[in-house]
Design an enzyme around this catalytic site. Structure first.
Site, mmCIF file in Angstrom:
data_model
loop_
_atom_site.group_PDB
_atom_site.id
_atom_site.type_symbol
_atom_site.label_atom_id
_atom_site.label_comp_id
_atom_site.label_asym_id
_atom_site.label_seq_id
_atom_site.Cartn_x
_atom_site.Cartn_y
_atom_site.Cartn_z
ATOM 1 C CD GLU A 101 10.313 -6.490 7.009
ATOM 2 O OE1 GLU A 101 10.828 -6.506 5.870
ATOM 3 O OE2 GLU A 101 9.281 -7.102 7.283
ATOM 4 C CG ASP A 102 11.577 -5.818 2.302
ATOM 5 O OD1 ASP A 102 10.869 -5.733 3.336
ATOM 6 O OD2 ASP A 102 11.205 -6.444 1.293
ATOM 7 C CG ASP A 105 3.054 -0.708 1.753
ATOM 8 O OD1 ASP A 105 2.824 0.497 1.659
ATOM 9 O OD2 ASP A 105 2.493 -1.544 1.009
ATOM 10 C CG PHE A 154 5.025 -1.934 -6.200
ATOM 11 C CD1 PHE A 154 4.434 -2.557 -5.105
ATOM 12 C CD2 PHE A 154 5.934 -2.654 -6.966
ATOM 13 C CE1 PHE A 154 4.749 -3.869 -4.784
ATOM 14 C CE2 PHE A 154 6.241 -3.966 -6.655
ATOM 15 C CZ PHE A 154 5.644 -4.569 -5.564
ATOM 16 N NE ARG A 167 12.189 -11.988 -3.415
ATOM 17 C CZ ARG A 167 11.264 -11.464 -2.602
ATOM 18 N NH1 ARG A 167 11.491 -10.333 -1.995
ATOM 19 N NH2 ARG A 167 10.115 -12.073 -2.420
#
Ligand code: IMP
Ligand code: MG
Length: 177
Positions: A101-102, A105, A154, A167
């Site tokens: 996963e990136d 959160d 963020f 990205r």
């Protein structure tokens, strides 16, 4: 500094530092997965760049597949929301799966992914996330391997987007306050 739409972002984690950390993550995978039947399940879109750099450094023979998790309204009456994995193109029964996963959160996304993959009866199921925001987390499962724990702010770049843009950057940028 970079500007995406109305927001400004400042440099946060440069590519060289990401690569250093990836070396360590790959080393630990290489040590732990000797003689295992390793399958990487890469969660698109965000994890594409991280997965590419990480998996290149993995030396145990492994499979790679790319998935998305989707949420759709059930067709009949009050079935409500149904989650499904799109793109899981092979059986993972009895395999040693690492979800790539990136970012984790709130953890809602990874909880869904974990639950759905678990139903496929892998032998082992672990989560490797480049980023983790512990302060924002309210899910059930925690990532087993984490690149960087970051504050609840963020970020974009290195696969992560703001409104689908950003990205492409090779480093990570943080929202400017
Ligand atoms: P969750 O809150 O853990 O379910 O995260 C949901 C998704 O939101 C992640 O997979 C990312 O795609 C996105 N996301 C969460 N935090 C960030 C961030 O700081 N930057 C970019 N995308 C984020
Ligand atoms: Mg994501």
């Amino acid at each position: 500094m970079i500007q995406i739409k109305d927001k400004q972002f400042t440099p946060y984690i440069e590519n060289a530092k990401i690569q250093e950390r990836i070396e360590e993550l790959a080393k630990s995978i290489n040590e732990s997965y000797v003689d295992k039947d390793l399958v990487f399940v890469v969660v698109l879109n965000g994890a594409f760049m991280f997965a590419s750099d990480l998996i290149k450094k993995v030396t145990v023979p492994s499979e790679i597949t790319f998935v998305k998790v989707s949420s759709y309204e059930g067709g009949l009456a009050t079935t409500g929301r149904v989650d499904e994995i799109i793109g899981l193109d092979r059986s993972i029964v009895g395999k040693d799966v690492i979800i790539v996963e990136d970012i984790v959160d709130t953890g809602i996304t990874i909880d869904k992914m974990y639950k759905l993959l678990e139903l496929n009866n892998p032998s082992t199921l672990k989560i490797c996330s480049l980023l983790y925001k512990p302060e924002a987390h309210k899910g059930k499962v925690k990532p087993d391997m984490v690149g960087f724990e970051i504050p609840n702010r963020f970020v974009v770049g290195y696969g992560l987007d703001y409104d689908q843009k950003g990205r492409n950057y090779d480093s990570i940028y943080q929202l400017k306050d």
